[in-house]
Design an enzyme around this catalytic site. Sequence first.
Site, PDB file in Angstrom:
ATOM      1  N   ARG A 169      29.000 -65.490  17.327  1.00 56.66           N
ATOM      2  CA  ARG A 169      29.775 -64.408  16.718  1.00 56.66           C
ATOM      3  C   ARG A 169      31.293 -64.546  16.933  1.00 56.66           C
ATOM      4  NH1 ARG A 169      25.569 -63.424  14.304  1.00 56.66           N
ATOM      5  NH2 ARG A 169      24.523 -61.406  14.167  1.00 56.66           N
ATOM      6  N   SER A 218      26.717 -54.364  12.487  1.00 56.41           N
ATOM      7  CA  SER A 218      26.314 -54.281  13.893  1.00 56.41           C
ATOM      8  C   SER A 218      27.510 -53.948  14.774  1.00 56.41           C
ATOM      9  CB  SER A 218      25.697 -55.605  14.356  1.00 56.41           C
ATOM     10  OG  SER A 218      24.518 -55.884  13.636  1.00 56.41           O
ATOM     11  N   GLU A 300      31.046 -56.102  18.772  1.00 57.74           N
ATOM     12  CA  GLU A 300      31.110 -57.027  17.639  1.00 57.74           C
ATOM     13  C   GLU A 300      32.162 -56.551  16.649  1.00 57.74           C
ATOM     14  OE1 GLU A 300      28.078 -58.793  14.282  1.00 57.74           O
ATOM     15  OE2 GLU A 300      27.431 -58.712  16.364  1.00 57.74           O
TER      16      GLU A 300
END
Length: 308
Positions: A169, A218, A300
């Site tokens: 990520r 998310s 995130e």
Amino acid sequence: MTYDLPQTRGRLTAQKALSGLTWLRVGGPADWLFQPADSDDLSAFLKALDPSVPVFPMGVGSNLIVRDGGLRAVVIRLSPRTFGQIEVNGLEVTAGAAALDARVANTAAAAGIDLTFLRTIPGSIGGAVRMNAGCYGSYTADVFVSAQAVLRDGSQVTLTPDDMHFAYRQSKLPEGAVITCVTLKGKAGDPETLASRMADQLAKRDATQPTKDRSAGSTFRNPAGFSSTGQADDVHDLKAWKVIDDAGMRGARKGGAQMSEKHSNFLINTGTATAADLEGLGEEVRKKVYDSSGITLEWEIMRIGEPT
């Protein structure tokens, strides 16, 4: 803050409200918003801009909280008209950084190229590269060939996979670098089969995620696992939604912010949330999860700017 800005062929807007440019619809103004006419315009602007002036490259705001006090910087946002073109060459797809992930996936599938994992990822392809977006076990790093970018000093460069330093990520780009174009390479596939797969993915997403609510995807990364020696590794079998549920935070509220009842790792604006509500609720979730399980959730969603 007052800046001495260079001449440009693009569009400069002072005190531009960023709330309307993010999916969560919160946040204060940027000092300036710059929408370059093309890559050369962007390059000339950054080269002439005082190096002390901060810049922030912004995609479509799908994974972003801008704090209520706004951003003391020049925000650079690429127009899809200029930076949204998509071309196919063999199994390679080259897309302007402002092209939406869904468009890239659909264009590739129609040409018999499997980039289907991108179909349900919100945002633009430049952002997908920057954050190494992934879904269904595939990540942007897996298909990345190269990217064109303009650095903070105005130089135009080609970035290779080694330059990106991809990790879970995330990637590591030079401060102020703006990705303008991306080339990806997928595997060959039957167009009808790929289209059917994407339709199934969309149906699954809509059944399990609050796609009709204002969210930013998310909220937290899935926690890293631990090896037999107790060291953190890069295995992400443990899901963020599970530890949020275990901490009793599904559906938790703060002001107009809520952790979704449908999927507890989605932070949503119910209609009246401020950036402070959203970030504050996220921090409450992190604390509850840590108190419950000893796990520290990592954001995130990117948070930028100043509080009021």
